[in-house]
Each structure stands twice: as structure tokens, then as C-alpha cells.
Design a protein around this motif. Structure first.
Motif: not given
Length: 90
Positions: A2-10, A73-84
Motif C-alpha cells: 500500500l502506498k499513499l497517493t497524497k502529500p502526507i500532511e493532507t 482498521a481494515l475497513d478504513i484502509v480499504c476505504e482509503m484505497v476505494e476513495y483514492g
């Protein structure tokens, strides 16, 4: 991986708090999740789900946690992927 897609401060806009101490100086953030007592830990190079211990030196004394949230926590991480907010790379 998994990798972040936005600047970490956001990610503060999404409820993440900057870690304290050396972790904070290295741009590490966390989000405490009450269901399952876990922490989502993010940095510029990693996203991880860890057990939530009260004596964890990275988190603040009064952790940011929404006890009425039914997501894990897994639900939230999956939502992070779903919402870009994160992407999966192999």
C-alpha cells in the motif's frame, strides 16, 4: 504494498494525527480505531495496522478515537484505497 497517493500532511483532514517525538519529526501519522483496538500508522513509505497499546510512545495521551465508529482498521484502509487516498502496488 500500500502506498499513499497524497502529500502526507493532507491526511490530517481525514482524522490522522501527527505522531509525537521522533516519529512526528519523520512525518509519521496515526489513527486510533476503537473496534479491534488497532492503530493505522502511516508514513511517507508505509501504511500499517498495529495493535493499540496504551503505553505506545507514538500516540498522544488522549488518542483521537471515535468510539461510535463501527468500522475496523481494515475497513478504513480499504476505504482509503476505494476513495483514492492510497493505492496498491505490486
Amino acid at each position: 504494498m500500500l502506498k499513499l497517493t497524497k502529500p502526507i500532511e493532507t491526511y490530517e483532514e481525514y482524522g490522522f494525527k501527527k505522531c509525537k517525538g521522533e516519529y512526528g519529526k519523520n512525518n509519521c501519522y496515526y489513527l486510533c480505531v476503537s473496534k479491534g483496538c488497532e492503530i493505522i500508522f502511516i508514513s511517507p513509505v508505509v501504511i500499517d495496522i498495529l495493535p493499540w497499546r496504551d503505553d505506545d510512545s507514538r500516540i498522544h495521551k488522549n488518542a483521537n478515537c471515535k468510539y461510535k465508529d463501527i468500522r475496523t482498521a481494515l475497513d478504513i484502509v480499504c476505504e482509503m484505497v476505494e476513495y483514492g487516498l492510497a493505492t496498491v502496488e505490486y
